[in-house]
Design a protein around this motif. Structure first.
Motif, mmCIF file in Angstrom:
data_model
loop_
_atom_site.group_PDB
_atom_site.id
_atom_site.type_symbol
_atom_site.label_atom_id
_atom_site.label_comp_id
_atom_site.label_asym_id
_atom_site.label_seq_id
_atom_site.Cartn_x
_atom_site.Cartn_y
_atom_site.Cartn_z
ATOM 1 N N LEU A 103 0.800 -1.226 0.000
ATOM 2 C CA LEU A 103 0.000 0.000 0.000
ATOM 3 C C LEU A 103 0.833 1.276 0.000
ATOM 4 O O LEU A 103 0.340 2.330 -0.400
ATOM 5 C CB LEU A 103 -0.916 0.027 1.233
ATOM 6 C CG LEU A 103 -1.915 -1.122 1.397
ATOM 7 C CD1 LEU A 103 -2.730 -0.920 2.663
ATOM 8 C CD2 LEU A 103 -2.827 -1.214 0.184
ATOM 9 N N CYS A 104 2.072 1.185 0.456
ATOM 10 C CA CYS A 104 2.844 2.405 0.719
ATOM 11 C C CYS A 104 4.257 2.305 0.158
ATOM 12 O O CYS A 104 4.727 1.239 -0.247
ATOM 13 C CB CYS A 104 2.921 2.658 2.229
ATOM 14 S SG CYS A 104 1.324 2.611 3.075
ATOM 15 N N LEU A 111 -1.536 6.620 10.044
ATOM 16 C CA LEU A 111 -2.184 7.118 11.251
ATOM 17 C C LEU A 111 -2.605 5.953 12.126
ATOM 18 O O LEU A 111 -3.144 4.950 11.633
ATOM 19 C CB LEU A 111 -3.434 7.926 10.896
ATOM 20 C CG LEU A 111 -3.293 9.364 10.402
ATOM 21 C CD1 LEU A 111 -4.676 9.904 10.041
ATOM 22 C CD2 LEU A 111 -2.636 10.244 11.443
ATOM 23 N N ILE A 112 -2.387 6.082 13.432
ATOM 24 C CA ILE A 112 -2.841 5.049 14.362
ATOM 25 C C ILE A 112 -3.061 5.677 15.734
ATOM 26 O O ILE A 112 -2.179 6.371 16.261
ATOM 27 C CB ILE A 112 -1.845 3.869 14.443
ATOM 28 C CG1 ILE A 112 -2.398 2.750 15.317
ATOM 29 C CG2 ILE A 112 -0.458 4.313 14.906
ATOM 30 C CD1 ILE A 112 -1.648 1.437 15.192
ATOM 31 N N PRO A 113 -4.261 5.517 16.306
ATOM 32 C CA PRO A 113 -4.506 6.066 17.652
ATOM 33 C C PRO A 113 -3.602 5.387 18.674
ATOM 34 O O PRO A 113 -3.391 4.167 18.623
ATOM 35 C CB PRO A 113 -5.983 5.732 17.899
ATOM 36 C CG PRO A 113 -6.576 5.541 16.531
ATOM 37 C CD PRO A 113 -5.478 4.942 15.705
ATOM 38 N N ALA A 114 -3.073 6.189 19.592
ATOM 39 C CA ALA A 114 -2.185 5.671 20.638
ATOM 40 C C ALA A 114 -2.803 5.955 22.010
ATOM 41 O O ALA A 114 -3.320 7.050 22.223
ATOM 42 C CB ALA A 114 -0.805 6.325 20.537
ATOM 43 N N ALA A 172 -2.205 5.648 5.074
ATOM 44 C CA ALA A 172 -3.152 4.677 5.631
ATOM 45 C C ALA A 172 -3.569 5.059 7.049
ATOM 46 O O ALA A 172 -2.885 5.819 7.741
ATOM 47 C CB ALA A 172 -2.545 3.276 5.628
ATOM 48 N N LEU A 173 -4.710 4.523 7.447
ATOM 49 C CA LEU A 173 -5.214 4.623 8.813
ATOM 50 C C LEU A 173 -5.396 3.207 9.324
ATOM 51 O O LEU A 173 -6.030 2.379 8.668
ATOM 52 C CB LEU A 173 -6.554 5.373 8.834
ATOM 53 C CG LEU A 173 -7.386 5.278 10.125
ATOM 54 C CD1 LEU A 173 -6.660 5.957 11.295
ATOM 55 C CD2 LEU A 173 -8.777 5.898 9.917
ATOM 56 N N ILE A 174 -4.829 2.911 10.496
ATOM 57 C CA ILE A 174 -4.992 1.599 11.123
ATOM 58 C C ILE A 174 -5.902 1.741 12.339
ATOM 59 O O ILE A 174 -5.651 2.567 13.221
ATOM 60 C CB ILE A 174 -3.639 1.001 11.547
ATOM 61 C CG1 ILE A 174 -2.763 0.725 10.324
ATOM 62 C CG2 ILE A 174 -3.851 -0.286 12.344
ATOM 63 C CD1 ILE A 174 -1.382 0.172 10.664
ATOM 64 N N LEU A 175 -6.956 0.941 12.380
ATOM 65 C CA LEU A 175 -7.860 0.914 13.525
ATOM 66 C C LEU A 175 -7.934 -0.505 14.069
ATOM 67 O O LEU A 175 -8.088 -1.465 13.297
ATOM 68 C CB LEU A 175 -9.263 1.378 13.126
ATOM 69 C CG LEU A 175 -9.401 2.831 12.668
ATOM 70 C CD1 LEU A 175 -10.836 3.104 12.217
ATOM 71 C CD2 LEU A 175 -9.010 3.798 13.787
ATOM 72 N N ILE A 176 -7.810 -0.647 15.375
ATOM 73 C CA ILE A 176 -7.896 -1.943 16.046
ATOM 74 C C ILE A 176 -9.244 -1.979 16.751
ATOM 75 O O ILE A 176 -9.513 -1.172 17.647
ATOM 76 C CB ILE A 176 -6.764 -2.123 17.068
ATOM 77 C CG1 ILE A 176 -5.398 -1.869 16.421
ATOM 78 C CG2 ILE A 176 -6.815 -3.506 17.691
ATOM 79 C CD1 ILE A 176 -4.255 -1.795 17.423
ATOM 80 N N ASN A 177 -10.108 -2.891 16.356
ATOM 81 C CA ASN A 177 -11.468 -2.928 16.884
ATOM 82 C C ASN A 177 -11.933 -4.383 17.003
ATOM 83 O O ASN A 177 -12.045 -5.064 15.986
ATOM 84 C CB ASN A 177 -12.407 -2.154 15.951
ATOM 85 C CG ASN A 177 -13.811 -2.024 16.500
ATOM 86 O OD1 ASN A 177 -14.006 -1.899 17.705
ATOM 87 N ND2 ASN A 177 -14.816 -2.049 15.622
ATOM 88 N N PRO A 178 -12.198 -4.859 18.243
ATOM 89 C CA PRO A 178 -12.023 -4.232 19.544
ATOM 90 C C PRO A 178 -10.573 -3.811 19.790
ATOM 91 O O PRO A 178 -9.657 -4.376 19.216
ATOM 92 C CB PRO A 178 -12.452 -5.311 20.531
ATOM 93 C CG PRO A 178 -13.390 -6.187 19.760
ATOM 94 C CD PRO A 178 -12.811 -6.216 18.362
ATOM 95 N N HIS A 179 -10.437 -2.826 20.680
ATOM 96 C CA HIS A 179 -9.145 -2.168 20.813
ATOM 97 C C HIS A 179 -8.180 -2.931 21.721
ATOM 98 O O HIS A 179 -8.568 -3.529 22.716
ATOM 99 C CB HIS A 179 -9.329 -0.747 21.371
ATOM 100 C CG HIS A 179 -8.123 0.105 21.183
ATOM 101 N ND1 HIS A 179 -7.090 0.127 22.090
ATOM 102 C CD2 HIS A 179 -7.768 0.953 20.182
ATOM 103 C CE1 HIS A 179 -6.146 0.949 21.649
ATOM 104 N NE2 HIS A 179 -6.541 1.462 20.498
ATOM 105 N N ASN A 180 -6.931 -2.902 21.326
ATOM 106 C CA ASN A 180 -5.821 -3.416 22.129
ATOM 107 C C ASN A 180 -4.841 -2.263 22.327
ATOM 108 O O ASN A 180 -4.309 -1.753 21.336
ATOM 109 C CB ASN A 180 -5.135 -4.571 21.393
ATOM 110 C CG ASN A 180 -3.967 -5.172 22.150
ATOM 111 O OD1 ASN A 180 -3.739 -4.860 23.312
ATOM 112 N ND2 ASN A 180 -3.209 -6.025 21.480
ATOM 113 N N PRO A 181 -4.645 -1.780 23.568
ATOM 114 C CA PRO A 181 -4.905 -2.421 24.860
ATOM 115 C C PRO A 181 -6.138 -1.923 25.622
ATOM 116 O O PRO A 181 -6.365 -2.352 26.743
ATOM 117 C CB PRO A 181 -3.655 -2.036 25.649
ATOM 118 C CG PRO A 181 -3.369 -0.632 25.192
ATOM 119 C CD PRO A 181 -3.723 -0.618 23.716
#
Length: 446
Positions: A103-104, A111-114, A172-181
């Motif tokens: 992809l890149c 992007l990734i929420p921390a 890209a945007l990475i989302l973890i769902n359900p979230h870890n941690p």
């Protein structure tokens, strides 16, 4: 420097491993009795000769058909999934690695929420040479938010614009769902808003739903597969695996579903390095097609045991003065140890982690998840009752052996605040990890 410190910790940790209680590795150890019983049935041993020949690197057609049927039903897919859009690899780590280079370009950002599962960064770097662009989340609840560590599209926008100013091309945007941690589940509306945000900025979306079926309360989980009319289906990529929901982290099977033909074709060129053994695919197919066992034995029992274990750990932590973030899914809790830090710094967090390890207790520090607040730890509860009790006992011994030495400061939220998302949570610290945050060397977090 920071990395040298973690290396030193890693080397000293090796000498402490004997007798260490590991609540740091996210593995489901609660249902092996069910799996063992199902493996003993005759259909597991009906192995055809072709399973021992060179496989289709995309995955056996019969296996992909079973996966497509399974995900169509259990992810509540908006339409029946096409097995030709599925690639099977030896774990989701392989899926991340291959997607990164497909992809890149090297040097691009994602992007990734921390906080987030820290292992993603090394996988995205391995083949693709990509850099994370963190979307920092904090425990403090603002007037516009309802719970700690809340993701909003405004935070995504701010992180994207900051990256552009720094000359980073985000792809890209990475989302973890359900979230870890964090253990939370993205509401359907927020999920849609994130997808629309990515579409506006022409970003690929990688949805990591590896804990999809490890929801232990009544919260509704919305899979990206269930959304009808995706804003950008060609740039939306879904992954899932057997490691968490089936308690088979050693079986090493991950699944990619994408409707983008070019992406799939490129990924399949790399899949030859990440293929799964034919007999393994056969065995897993038997699990997937046995709906009576899944619906009446495995999943209800797993959910019940996860909830019981989670309650046990949360109650035990409360008894020793450690509140946790309210959670609905996953195999872990996100616990607030801030009042036990000698100072609100990541150095103090590391010191506390070392002291816990010396007491033969291994849990995962927040810095391993790129958390921007020191003092948060992830504890895995999907293990035996005896081990959970032992964890609480060792925490009690270490944290309260001499209460006079415990540094209690007002930045720690109360258990009631963290467990009730309707109430405010105080204490965002200004000590953010920034560029100093790096995956701790020799401390592998799964």
């Amino acid at each position: 420097g920071g990395s040298a410190g973690w290396v030193a910790v890693g080397l000293s940790a090796c000498r402490l491993l004997q007798g260490v209680l590991n609540l740091g590795t996210s593995e489901n150890r609660l249902c092996f009795d069910l799996i063992e019983d199902r493996l003993a049935r005759p259909d597991m041993n009906c192995l055809e000769p072709d399973l021992f020949q060179y496989p289709n690197t995309q995955g056996a057609r019969s296996f992909r058909e079973e996966i497509a049927k399974f995900l169509t039903d259990y992810a509540g897919a908006a339409k029946e999934l096409n097995p030709e859009h599925i690639t099977v690899m030896n774990g989701c780590c392989a899926v991340f690695a291959t997607l990164s280079t497909v992809l890149c370009d090297p040097g691009d950002g994602y992007l990734i929420p921390a906080p987030h599962y820290g292992g993603i960064n090394s996988k995205m770097w391995l083949y693709g040479g990509l850099q994370p662009v963190h979307v920092p989340l904090f425990s403090e609840v603002t007037d516009e938010e309802t719970h700690p560590f809340q993701l909003t599209v405004e935070k995504l926008e701010a992180a994207l614009q900051q990256a552009k100013k720094q000359g980073i091309r985000v792809r890209a945007l990475i989302l973890i769902n359900p979230h870890n941690p964090l253990g939370g589940i993205y509401p359907a509306q927020l999920l849609k808003e994130c997808l629309e945000f990515a579409h506006r900025h022409e970003l690929h979306v990688i949805m990591d739903e590896i804990y999809m079926l490890s929801v232990y309360d009544d919260t509704t989980f919305t899979s990206v597969l269930s959304l009808d009319g995706l804003p950008d289906p060609e740039r939306t990529h879904f992954m899932w695996g057997f490691s968490k929901d089936f308690g088979m982290s050693g079986i090493r099977v991950g699944v990619l579903y994408t409707r983008n033909h070019d992406v799939l074709k490129a990924v399949n060129q790399l899949a030859v390095f990440h293929s799964c053994p034919g007999p393994v695919q056969h065995v897993l197919s038997q699990f997937l097609k046995d709906r009576d066992w899944l619906d009446n034995v495995f999943f209800p029992t797993n959910k019940k045991r996860l909830k019981e274990a989670q309650n046990l750990l949360v109650d035990g932590l409360a008894d020793v003065g450690i509140p946790v973030l309210r959670s609905s899914a996953g195999l872990y809790v996100w616990a607030d140890f801030r009042k036990f830090l000698k100072s609100q710094t990541f150095e103090a967090e590391l010191e506390l982690w070392q002291r816990l390890l010396e007491k033969k207790l291994l849990i995962s520090p927040g810095k391993a998840f790129y958390c921007y607040e020191p003092g948060w730890f992830r504890l895995v509860f999907s293990d035996s009752v005896d081990k959970i009790y032992l964890c609480i006992e060792r925490l009690e011994q270490m944290l309260h052996a001499n209460d006079a030495d415990s540094v209690v400061n007002n930045t720690s939220s109360t258990a009631d605040t963290l467990c009730n998302p309707e109430k405010d949570s105080s204490g965002k610290t200004s000590n953010t990890p920034g560029d100093d945050v790096s995956q701790p060397k020799k401390i592998l977090v799964y």
